[in-house]
Design a protein around this motif. Structure first.
Motif, mmCIF file in Angstrom:
data_model
loop_
_atom_site.group_PDB
_atom_site.id
_atom_site.type_symbol
_atom_site.label_atom_id
_atom_site.label_comp_id
_atom_site.label_asym_id
_atom_site.label_seq_id
_atom_site.Cartn_x
_atom_site.Cartn_y
_atom_site.Cartn_z
ATOM 1 N N TYR A 151 0.919 -1.170 0.092
ATOM 2 C CA TYR A 151 0.000 -0.030 -0.046
ATOM 3 C C TYR A 151 0.933 1.190 0.132
ATOM 4 O O TYR A 151 1.852 1.433 0.641
ATOM 5 C CB TYR A 151 -1.022 0.028 1.362
ATOM 6 N N LEU A 153 0.447 5.663 -1.324
ATOM 7 C CA LEU A 153 -0.639 6.799 -1.735
ATOM 8 C C LEU A 153 -0.942 6.939 -3.155
ATOM 9 O O LEU A 153 -1.757 7.360 -3.490
ATOM 10 C CB LEU A 153 -0.003 8.194 -1.171
ATOM 11 N N ASP A 156 -3.320 2.860 -6.179
ATOM 12 C CA ASP A 156 -4.774 2.858 -6.886
ATOM 13 C C ASP A 156 -4.758 1.847 -7.967
ATOM 14 O O ASP A 156 -3.788 1.639 -8.859
ATOM 15 C CB ASP A 156 -5.293 4.062 -7.534
ATOM 16 N N THR B 171 -6.274 9.527 -0.445
ATOM 17 C CA THR B 171 -5.620 8.106 -0.571
ATOM 18 C C THR B 171 -6.391 7.170 -1.683
ATOM 19 O O THR B 171 -7.271 7.818 -2.120
ATOM 20 C CB THR B 171 -5.571 7.495 0.655
ATOM 21 N N PRO B 172 -5.697 6.114 -1.927
ATOM 22 C CA PRO B 172 -6.504 5.320 -2.954
ATOM 23 C C PRO B 172 -7.775 4.974 -2.851
ATOM 24 O O PRO B 172 -8.817 5.374 -3.601
ATOM 25 C CB PRO B 172 -5.831 4.049 -3.144
ATOM 26 N N ARG B 175 -9.834 8.438 -2.684
ATOM 27 C CA ARG B 175 -10.386 8.990 -3.981
ATOM 28 C C ARG B 175 -11.669 8.407 -4.687
ATOM 29 O O ARG B 175 -12.363 9.016 -5.331
ATOM 30 C CB ARG B 175 -9.116 8.728 -5.313
ATOM 31 N N GLN B 176 -11.663 6.988 -4.254
ATOM 32 C CA GLN B 176 -13.035 6.372 -4.818
ATOM 33 C C GLN B 176 -14.139 6.726 -3.772
ATOM 34 O O GLN B 176 -15.282 6.997 -4.528
ATOM 35 C CB GLN B 176 -12.854 4.793 -4.532
#
Lengths: 198, 208
Positions: A151, A153, A156, B171-172, B175-176
């Motif tokens: 993980y 930043l 995604d 953060t990932p 964002r979602q």
């Protein structure tokens, strides 16, 4: 007196007929690979039965309707919202069915993966394929790639779209967190929606 | 009944029915449309809507976004995109002078200048409303959620009146969540260019 009543009845009937005819319009459908269609009023959900024949109906002007269609074997069912004052004919083109798209993907997946790895060699180094699918007539490919590392930043999951042009697959989007129709105006919105929903 | 009276009653009935039918046809042709007062400066410019000629004064127009253009010989063409709704009772076009004759016309009377300024103010007001209509998402931005975590703001696209979305401080998963929050507010982010300034892309597809 009888004559006056008869005249009044005729006037009322004529006015009624004029109101009926002028408040309606003929809506025609261009159908391909469709077994049957059904029209409902969008607001009330009421089924419309005023079909003139298999491909046209007499509908109230400037009103929104939904036409649902059943595709023939190998083609998907679907629906489309239209306004009775839209330009005619209304084209109904069902896409391939899920089963047909799955069989096409099985046949084409190696070619698609090779094309993506050739164009984006770093993608497969850092990401692994999580979900994929073919859309429409098997000419659009959407996929979701998950980050392989730990993980951080920027870990995604990324979405990508590829298109088959003249028999060759080619990525048409960058791998993106979210695909939008402003950056990719040449990709149909429903393809972008499916890619974002993976 | 006297023959003359009968003929008179019949003619009257035919004329009456004719008027009623005409009225009904006119009313039906206006179903679902909105009365919009179209004004131009100078008066008498030719206005087109989606490429088709429309008259001046009160016109009945289907709701939705339409491309208009107003032109007149000797004047520049004023192209505008207006979203017609119940809140658009009047639209205006203001043409600039493009010939000595047009300049003479402007200098002929101070009332022309007043009229021009009136319509320019109306056009600017409509442009502002149009911007908010086209970019309704700006009504709920900026927005931040520390639990997300994410912040959503907007910027202006170059060369047009659209905005783009900026999702930052995230953060990932944040964002979602930001994209989902926009959908929950009724704004589909697919219709906007979305940027993620905190995200460092690991892969890019060559030059598009």
């Amino acid at each position: 007196m009888k004559r006056v009543i008869a005249l009044l009845v005729i006037i009322i009937l004529v006015i009624g007929a004029v109101v009926f005819v002028f408040s309606r319009t003929i809506v025609s459908f261009e159908q391909k690979n469709i077994k049957s269609i059904e029209i409902t009023e969008l607001d009330s959900g009421k089924k419309v039965s005023s079909f003139l024949n298999d491909s046209s109906a007499f509908l109230v002007k400037n009103t929104k309707y939904k036409v649902s269609y059943v595709g023939i074997d190998g083609y998907a069912n679907g629906s489309r919202v239209f306004n009775s004052s839209d330009e005619m004919p209304i084209k109904l083109v069902p896409y391939f069915s899920k089963e047909k798209l799955l069989s096409l993907l099985a046949a084409d997946s190696n070619t698609i993966h090779n094309s993506i790895s050739r164009t984006l060699p770093d993608l497969l180094t850092n990401f692994s394929l999580a979900k994929e699918g073919l859309l429409q007539f098997g000419d659009w490919y959407v996929a979701l790639y998950r980050y392989k590392g730990g993980y951080n930043l920027s870990s995604d999951s990324l979405r990508i779209v590829a298109k088959k042009v003249e028999g060759k697959w080619k990525p048409v989007s960058s791998p993106e967190i979210f695909l939008n129709s402003v950056s990719y105006p040449n990709i149909p919105k429903d393809v972008l929606e499916k890619a974002n929903a993976l | 009944m006297d023959r003359r009276v009968r003929i008179f009653v019949l003619i009257f009935a035919i004329i009456f029915v004719g008027f009623v039918i005409f009225g009904i046809v006119v009313l039906i042709s206006r179903i679902g449309k909105i009365a919009v007062d179209i004004q131009t400066f100078p008066e008498g410019a030719v206005v087109t809507m989606d490429g088709k000629s429309v008259g001046l004064g009160t016109q009945y127009i289907s709701p939705g976004t339409h491309s208009f253009a107003a032109s007149k010989t000797g004047w520049t063409t004023d192209k505008q995109t207006y979203t017609i709704s119940k809140n658009t009772p009047k639209i205006a076009f203001v043409l600039d002078t493009d010939s000595p004759e047009a300049t003479d016309y402007m200098e002929r009377s101070p009332t022309f200048q007043v009229k021009r300024e009136e319509l320019s103010a109306l056009r600017a007001d409509l442009a502002g409303k149009n911007f908010r209509k086209q970019n309704e998402v700006v009504n709920v931005l900026p927005y931040s959620d520390v639990a997300g975590p994410y912040s959503i703001d907007y910027g202006f696209e170059e060369g047009n009146s659209r905005v783009y979305l900026i999702i930052s401080d995230s953060t990932p998963s944040g964002r979602q969540k930001a994209l989902q929050w926009l959908k929950d507010q009724g704004y589909d982010p697919i219709n906007y260019r979305v940027t993620f300034p905190d995200y460092s892309p690991l892969v890019r597809l060559g030059e598009r």
